[in-house]
Scaffold this active site. Structure first.
Site, short mmCIF file in Angstrom:
data_model
loop_
_atom_site.label_atom_id
_atom_site.label_comp_id
_atom_site.label_asym_id
_atom_site.label_seq_id
_atom_site.Cartn_x
_atom_site.Cartn_y
_atom_site.Cartn_z
N TYR A 1 41.57 48.72 45.29
CA TYR A 1 41.37 49.19 43.92
C TYR A 1 40.78 50.60 43.96
O TYR A 1 39.57 50.80 43.80
CB TYR A 1 40.42 48.27 43.17
CG TYR A 1 40.80 46.80 43.18
CD1 TYR A 1 41.86 46.32 42.41
CD2 TYR A 1 40.09 45.89 43.96
CE1 TYR A 1 42.20 44.97 42.42
CE2 TYR A 1 40.42 44.54 43.98
CZ TYR A 1 41.48 44.08 43.21
OH TYR A 1 41.82 42.74 43.22
N SER B 1 37.32 49.09 34.25
CA SER B 1 36.44 49.05 33.09
C SER B 1 35.25 48.12 33.25
O SER B 1 34.09 48.56 33.25
CB SER B 1 37.25 48.66 31.85
OG SER B 1 36.44 48.46 30.73
N TRP B 2 35.49 46.80 33.36
CA TRP B 2 34.32 45.93 33.38
C TRP B 2 33.64 45.97 34.74
O TRP B 2 32.46 45.67 34.85
CB TRP B 2 34.63 44.54 32.88
CG TRP B 2 35.35 43.53 33.72
CD1 TRP B 2 36.31 43.73 34.64
CD2 TRP B 2 35.13 42.11 33.65
NE1 TRP B 2 36.73 42.52 35.16
CE2 TRP B 2 36.02 41.52 34.56
CE3 TRP B 2 34.29 41.29 32.90
CZ2 TRP B 2 36.09 40.13 34.76
CZ3 TRP B 2 34.35 39.92 33.10
CH2 TRP B 2 35.24 39.36 34.01
N GLN C 1 39.68 45.51 29.03
CA GLN C 1 39.04 44.43 29.77
C GLN C 1 37.84 43.91 28.98
O GLN C 1 37.46 44.49 27.95
CB GLN C 1 38.63 44.89 31.18
CG GLN C 1 39.73 44.78 32.20
CD GLN C 1 39.26 45.04 33.62
OE1 GLN C 1 38.41 45.87 33.87
NE2 GLN C 1 39.86 44.34 34.58
N ASP D 1 42.60 37.28 35.81
CA ASP D 1 44.02 37.61 35.68
C ASP D 1 44.96 36.41 35.70
O ASP D 1 45.79 36.26 34.81
CB ASP D 1 44.43 38.56 36.81
CG ASP D 1 43.65 39.86 36.80
OD1 ASP D 1 42.62 39.93 36.11
OD2 ASP D 1 44.07 40.80 37.47
N ARG E 1 46.69 35.85 46.44
CA ARG E 1 47.02 36.72 45.31
C ARG E 1 47.93 35.99 44.32
O ARG E 1 48.47 34.92 44.63
CB ARG E 1 47.73 37.98 45.82
CG ARG E 1 46.94 38.77 46.85
CD ARG E 1 45.69 39.38 46.27
NE ARG E 1 46.01 40.31 45.19
CZ ARG E 1 45.09 40.91 44.43
NH1 ARG E 1 43.81 40.67 44.61
NH2 ARG E 1 45.46 41.74 43.48
N TYR F 1 42.75 33.93 44.13
CA TYR F 1 42.28 34.79 43.04
C TYR F 1 41.50 34.00 42.00
O TYR F 1 40.53 33.34 42.34
CB TYR F 1 43.49 35.54 42.46
CG TYR F 1 43.19 36.96 42.05
CD1 TYR F 1 42.39 37.78 42.83
CD2 TYR F 1 43.71 37.50 40.89
CE1 TYR F 1 42.11 39.09 42.45
CE2 TYR F 1 43.45 38.81 40.50
CZ TYR F 1 42.64 39.59 41.28
OH TYR F 1 42.37 40.88 40.90
N TRP F 2 41.88 34.01 40.72
CA TRP F 2 41.08 33.37 39.67
C TRP F 2 41.46 31.91 39.42
O TRP F 2 41.10 31.35 38.39
CB TRP F 2 41.20 34.18 38.38
CG TRP F 2 40.43 35.46 38.41
CD1 TRP F 2 40.92 36.70 38.73
CD2 TRP F 2 39.04 35.64 38.15
NE1 TRP F 2 39.90 37.62 38.67
CE2 TRP F 2 38.75 37.01 38.31
CE3 TRP F 2 38.01 34.77 37.79
CZ2 TRP F 2 37.48 37.54 38.13
CZ3 TRP F 2 36.74 35.29 37.59
CH2 TRP F 2 36.48 36.66 37.77
N GLU G 1 35.07 40.03 47.54
CA GLU G 1 35.56 40.05 46.16
C GLU G 1 35.34 38.69 45.50
O GLU G 1 34.91 38.61 44.35
CB GLU G 1 37.04 40.42 46.16
CG GLU G 1 37.64 40.62 44.80
CD GLU G 1 39.10 41.04 44.86
OE1 GLU G 1 39.69 41.23 43.78
OE2 GLU G 1 39.66 41.16 45.98
#
Length: 450
Positions: free
Chosen positions: A53, A58-59, A132, A194, A227, A377-378, A421
């Site tokens: 990245y 933003s956040w 975001q 995401d 991912r 990931y999320w 992360e």
């Protein structure tokens, strides 16, 4: 809009050792976290991760400022000022501000995809057109309170407060797509979470573009098993492309995906409370912000809270139905002062779905769900930022013992796995990028909360 500028601050106390191990002391972790933030600093802002990245997010910058306020209040203020220097004229704060010194193909979607220069409200610097979660007012208020003298000397609040007001106005007006009083997200990336399973159902309406039409860069720096899938990415690209081609106009009929998210709306409500504090400090009337916070809280309760499940869920703006998928976003309303169902959310966090006393960081998605994936990931891993929000909410609502236990265990995870992360919430194994900025920044904040 005028630019928010300042001479470059000195790097005060931002270097340290390069090692981090399970046997490291708190001072070792502190020094290593400082080193991460020094490494990821880019003249006026902090990138989340140097390779994966390489721009400003933003956040991420909101959480970075929360940690930086303990080291260099001026730099924490500048982190937010840099982000808001790229604010659009309609008030939106873009989720990516692109660094022109980074190769154009280093990240996808890059500036050539977003074409922000063709949008009438965009700033002169290249940005994305999405947003975001609005964690910025809370971060700005915490940053101000860390060193009011420096903030006053720099004119921080007079500069950032009107920008935050315009940001909240955009979300509360242009993004109230249903008339419920809540903001909608129009892309899963806007949720910050995401590829959460919470978005699977509304995403089924979206036909993914072919993988021949884009080249993913994230897989150059991470395992495909960690991912989003190509099919998910194809849907993300289609949604972003359609939004871009519509001139980034906001209307319910113009989006294939529109969701009222409890995490985003809770941060908006908490942000209005923070804006009330800023308004009072500046000699303005805080009551409009307090009224806005109360309206948002009421809308959260009446629209996104399910009394039978005793929890918050996202709502599909097209169907009007709740998406009964248990993500950590449903716990984030704990950050809202005076939330009437705080005890119910604590009960949910302690239950089998999130296992607050054992899981660390808190899983991003229901541990009991058949679609939970602890490494992707999320879709199940734990993230330090959402656990920090829960920790903040626990303290806000008087759950100090649970908050302290969570703080201690979060620091233990970082001491063992490093500034990753995200983490397996049960084993603590690190995933994703290493030397991740918000993990380092929030670690610094947790250390100083002892």
């Amino acid at each position: 809009m005028t630019a928010l500028t300042e001479q470059r601050p000195r790097r005060r106390g931002l270097s340290g050792s390069r090692g981090l191990s399970g046997s490291g002391t708190t001072d070792d972790v502190d020094r290593a976290a400082r080193r991460v933030l020094a490494t990821n600093w880019r003249q006026c802002a902090t990138v989340p991760s140097a390779r994966l990245y390489p721009h400003q997010w933003s956040w991420d910058s909101a959480f970075v400022a929360i940690g930086l306020r303990h080291l260099s209040p001026a730099r924490a203020q500048r982190e937010l000022e840099s982000l808001f220097g790229a604010q659009w004229r309609d008030g939106r704060v873009p989720h990516i501000v692109f660094d022109p010194h980074v190769p154009a193909d280093a990240y996808f979607p890059g500036p050539s995809f977003w074409r922000s220069g063709s949008a009438p409200d965009a700033p002169p610097v290249p940005t994305s057109g999405l947003v975001q979660p609005p964690a910025h007012a809370l971060a700005a208020w915490l940053t101000y309170r860390a060193d009011p003298a420096t903030a006053r000397r720099r004119g921080f609040l007079p500069r950032i407060y009107p920008r935050l007001v315009e940001w909240h106005r955009y979300l509360s007006t242009r993004r109230d797509l249903t008339g419920s009083g809540l903001m909608s997200i129009v892309h899963p990336w806007e949720s910050g979470m995401d590829n959460s399973p919470a978005w699977d159902r509304p995403l089924q309406r979206i036909t993914p573009v072919s993988t021949d039409e884009f080249t993913r860069r994230d897989l150059d720096h991470g395992s495909a098993a960690e991912r989003p899938t190509d099919a998910d990415y194809g849907r993300y690209v289609r949604l972003a492309r359609d939004y871009r081609d519509a001139g980034y106009a906001d209307s319910r009929t113009g989006h294939g995906f529109a969701v009222e998210d409890p995490l985003c709306n809770a941060l908006l409500a908490a942000g209005e409370d923070a804006l009330a504090g800023m308004a009072a400090e500046l000699g303005h009337d805080p009551r409009p912000h307090l009224s806005a916070a109360a309206r948002l809280t009421e809308a959260l309760m009446s629209t996104l809270y399910d009394p039978a499940a005793r929890g918050f869920f996202a709502r599909d703006a097209y169907t009007g139905s709740l998406i009964r998928s248990y993500s950590v976003g449903g716990l984030v309303p704990l950050v809202v002062p005076g939330l009437p169902v705080a005890a119910e959310l604590v009960e949910m966090a302690l239950g089998d779905r999130f296992r607050l006393r054992a899981a660390c960081p808190l899983p991003s998605y229901d541990l009991t769900g058949p679609d939970h994936d602890a490494g992707r990931y999320w879709r199940g891993p734990g993230w330090l930022n959402t656990s920090w929000l829960l920790w903040h909410g626990l303290r806000l609502h008087g759950e100090t013992t649970l908050a302290e236990d969570l703080r201690r265990r979060l620091l233990g995870r970082v001491r063992t796995a490093g500034f990753r992360e995200y983490f397996d919430p049960l084993t603590g194994a690190g995933h994703g990028a290493d030397e991740f900025s918000w993990t380092a920044a929030l670690t610094l904040d947790l250390i100083r909360a002892a």
